[in-house]
Write a protein that holds these residues in place. Sequence first.
Motif, short mmCIF file in Angstrom:
data_model
loop_
_atom_site.label_atom_id
_atom_site.label_comp_id
_atom_site.label_asym_id
_atom_site.label_seq_id
_atom_site.Cartn_x
_atom_site.Cartn_y
_atom_site.Cartn_z
N GLY A 10 -2.56 -4.27 24.27
CA GLY A 10 -3.62 -5.11 23.75
C GLY A 10 -4.28 -4.39 22.59
N VAL A 11 -4.61 -5.12 21.52
CA VAL A 11 -5.21 -4.52 20.34
C VAL A 11 -6.45 -5.31 19.92
CG1 VAL A 11 -4.88 -3.87 17.90
CG2 VAL A 11 -2.94 -3.78 19.47
N SER A 12 -7.55 -4.58 19.70
CA SER A 12 -8.73 -5.20 19.07
C SER A 12 -9.40 -4.14 18.20
CB SER A 12 -9.70 -5.74 20.13
OG SER A 12 -10.52 -4.71 20.63
N ARG A 13 -10.49 -4.54 17.55
CA ARG A 13 -11.21 -3.62 16.67
C ARG A 13 -12.24 -2.80 17.44
NH1 ARG A 13 -13.12 -7.64 11.98
NH2 ARG A 13 -14.07 -8.57 13.81
N GLU A 20 -1.95 -0.11 28.18
CA GLU A 20 -2.92 0.54 27.28
C GLU A 20 -3.52 -0.46 26.30
OE1 GLU A 20 -3.72 3.41 28.27
OE2 GLU A 20 -1.93 3.82 29.46
N LEU A 21 -4.76 -0.18 25.93
CA LEU A 21 -5.45 -0.93 24.87
C LEU A 21 -5.54 -0.02 23.65
CD1 LEU A 21 -8.34 -2.54 26.97
CD2 LEU A 21 -6.13 -3.54 26.36
N LEU A 22 -5.21 -0.57 22.49
CA LEU A 22 -5.21 0.20 21.25
C LEU A 22 -6.41 -0.19 20.39
CD1 LEU A 22 -1.43 -0.17 20.26
CD2 LEU A 22 -2.46 1.31 21.97
N SER A 23 -7.01 0.81 19.77
CA SER A 23 -8.19 0.59 18.93
C SER A 23 -7.78 0.55 17.46
CB SER A 23 -9.20 1.71 19.16
OG SER A 23 -10.28 1.58 18.26
#
Length: 156
Positions: A70-73, A91-94
């Motif tokens: 998952g990707v967000s700002r 994992e979540l990516l920044s």
Amino acid sequence: MSTVELNQPVPDFTLPATGDQDVSLSDYRGRKNVVIYFYPKDSTPGCTTEGGDFRDHHDAFEKADTVIFGVSRDGIKSHENFKAKQSFPFELLSDKEETVCKLFDVIKLKKMYGKESLGVERSTFLIDKEGVLRQEWRKVKVAGHVEEVLEAAQGL
């Protein structure tokens, strides 16, 4: 930097991720299919539902040799809290700098309560083991979406 295109290799990128690590797309080349889903903001209703759907289908994605990101700002601290609270097994990516958001062309002008702002358009991308973009979903509606992505991943 140009943007991704269907049936073309996706340029490599590296982003900070939950679990105190960096994730590079090239880490999975030749090993796994990759689902990258972009979402507007941690801990908001639609994003929580979408993440929960990916969580609930995680085992099926693993059987299809597919890893989910998952990707967000949002920053890593926000991501860590969101991931822990929702028990996400991925994992979540920044992407605070919006580098990968721009690569995938998901920053769009949005209108909310009469105000315009730039934000992340809910979008999902399926990349095969060779790093080629095989499918994309833009302007995603959450209901039923994850099942559609899973079906596509199982077809690779």
